[in-house]
Scaffold this active site. Structure first.
Site, mmCIF file in Angstrom:
data_model
loop_
_atom_site.group_PDB
_atom_site.id
_atom_site.type_symbol
_atom_site.label_atom_id
_atom_site.label_comp_id
_atom_site.label_asym_id
_atom_site.label_seq_id
_atom_site.Cartn_x
_atom_site.Cartn_y
_atom_site.Cartn_z
ATOM 1 N NE ARG A 56 -1.713 -2.247 2.830
ATOM 2 C CZ ARG A 56 -1.838 -3.526 2.493
ATOM 3 N NH1 ARG A 56 -2.855 -3.925 1.815
ATOM 4 N NH2 ARG A 56 -0.926 -4.416 2.853
ATOM 5 C CB THR A 57 3.543 2.517 2.208
ATOM 6 O OG1 THR A 57 2.801 2.153 3.372
ATOM 7 C CG2 THR A 57 4.233 3.850 2.444
ATOM 8 C CE LYS A 84 27.545 -4.208 -7.390
ATOM 9 N NZ LYS A 84 27.911 -3.166 -8.377
ATOM 10 N NE ARG A 105 7.231 0.564 4.806
ATOM 11 C CZ ARG A 105 5.994 0.078 4.783
ATOM 12 N NH1 ARG A 105 5.777 -1.194 4.522
ATOM 13 N NH2 ARG A 105 4.959 0.853 5.022
ATOM 14 C CG HIS A 133 3.725 3.880 8.517
ATOM 15 N ND1 HIS A 133 3.812 4.708 7.420
ATOM 16 C CD2 HIS A 133 3.299 2.675 8.033
ATOM 17 C CE1 HIS A 133 3.457 4.039 6.345
ATOM 18 N NE2 HIS A 133 3.149 2.797 6.686
HETATM 19 C C1 NCD Z 1 1.929 -1.153 8.219
HETATM 20 C C2 NCD Z 1 3.431 -1.000 8.422
HETATM 21 O O1 NCD Z 1 4.212 -1.214 7.479
HETATM 22 O O2 NCD Z 1 3.793 -0.615 9.521
HETATM 23 N N1 NCD Z 1 1.593 -1.405 6.867
HETATM 24 C C3 NCD Z 1 1.261 -0.354 6.060
HETATM 25 O O3 NCD Z 1 2.098 0.417 5.653
HETATM 26 N N2 NCD Z 1 -0.030 -0.155 5.781
HETATM 27 C C4 NCD Z 1 1.278 -2.112 9.156
HETATM 28 C C5 NCD Z 1 1.780 -3.533 9.194
HETATM 29 O O4 NCD Z 1 2.684 -3.926 8.476
HETATM 30 O O5 NCD Z 1 1.210 -4.286 9.989
#
Ligand code: NCD
Length: 312
Positions: A56-57, A84, A105, A133
């Site tokens: 999703r993100t 590497k 991320r 997040h």
């Molecule tokens: C979340 C995360 O990555 O923290 N996912 C997301 O981005 N919607 C929640 C999760 O992974 O449980």
């Protein structure tokens, strides 16, 4: 109108004020209601750096950038020189040469703050370890506002893995700008890390419990989280708490008529699929809003005039 987002990083929700959220919500409303592609990011590139899995993100950021007329590049941890041994700092420096804005991320707490120091371009935190997040929170609060028509006054339960779930911390920081009552519902071993919410505890009314059932008739929002298996050092510990809370049809029946269920997703067994058609289930709507809230954020960071375009 002043655009406080222009050319700034977003590494923590703690940096956002209530006015910032309201601006993001207004811009998101405009993007959705115009159904149009704004060209505010034409010729601009979003660099996506994802060192942990994401559906999703990553994709909502990409589609948000395309929606605004921009484009995206992405680095994969498998095919890039990180394999590497290239450092995170060098990776960030390089991608920031090829992009106008970056989303990162990474499994480490503090990674996005570090990246912001390394980068010559704005950094958006797309999930940093168990810490934060922020863009998930923008979409979570936007969903509450749209579906409940308000945030102030809500009684909100956050359920599940409160120890490792990074969305939980950003959400609490965001909610501390509003007048809400919070129920933190988790197994004993997955209780909130109190040091991380020390500063905001005074601003929120918080009740901690292991039992969701006791509070169902009080709650307006049930924000369910996944038990974060990948963060457990000892997998035995994971199996002890797996399946602690299941929002099945019996639970749903006891909810208040106008209450909603949210989840940042992915869900595993905490919400059975047969709940998806319930009027309370808003987690897919929440995921959809994620594209537009991220478009609002990208547009404001990249283009100072976006704030005026959108208010005309
Ligand atoms: C979340 C995360 O990555 O923290 N996912 C997301 O981005 N919607 C929640 C999760 O992974 O449980």
């Amino acid at each position: 109108m002043v655009n406080r987002f222009f050319e700034r990083n977003l590494t923590s929700v703690r940096d956002l004020t209530r006015a910032d959220f309201e601006l993001l919500f207004n811009v998101t409303d405009k993007i959705i209601s115009h159904h149009a592609t704004y060209d505010v990011c034409r010729g601009k590139t979003l660099g996506c750096i994802f060192f942990e899995p994401s559906t999703r993100t990553r994709l909502s950021f990409e589609s948000a950038m395309l929606h605004l007329g921009g484009n995206t590049i992405e680095i994969s941890s498998i095919l890039s020189s990180t394999q590497k041994g290239e450092s995170l700092g060098d990776t960030i420096k390089i991608i920031s040469l090829y992009s106008d804005i970056l989303v990162l991320r990474h499994p480490l707490d503090g990674s996005s703050k570090f990246a912001a120091e390394m980068s010559t371009k704005p950094i958006i935190n797309g999930g940093s370890g168990t810490e934060e997040h922020p863009t998930q929170t923008i979409q979570d609060l936007y969903t509450m506002k749209k579906e409940m028509k308000k945030i102030d006054g809500l009684k909100i339960a956050i359920v599940g893995d409160l120890k490792y779930g990074r969305t939980v911390y950003s959400l609490l920081y965001g909610l501390s700008n509003y007048d809400v009552t919070i129920y933190l519902i988790s197994p004993e071993s997955l209780k909130i890390r109190t040091d991380s919410i020390y500063e905001i505890k005074k601003k929120l009314q918080i009740l901690e419990s292991t039992r969701l059932d006791d509070h169902l008739d009080d709650l307006d929002v049930i924000y369910v989280t996944r038990i974060q298996k990948e963060r457990f050092q000892d997998k035995e510990e994971y199996f002890k708490v797996k399946g602690s809370y299941t929002i099945d049809k019996n639970v749903v029946k006891k909810m208040k008529r106008k209450s909603i269920i949210l989840h940042p997703l992915p869900r595993l067994d905490e919400i059975p699929h047969n709940v998806d058609r319930s009027i309370h289930a808003k987690y897919f709507k929440q995921a959809e809003y994620g594209k537009y809230t991220r478009a609002a954020l990208l547009g404001l960071i990249i283009n100072n005039g976006f704030v005026n375009d959108i208010s005309s």
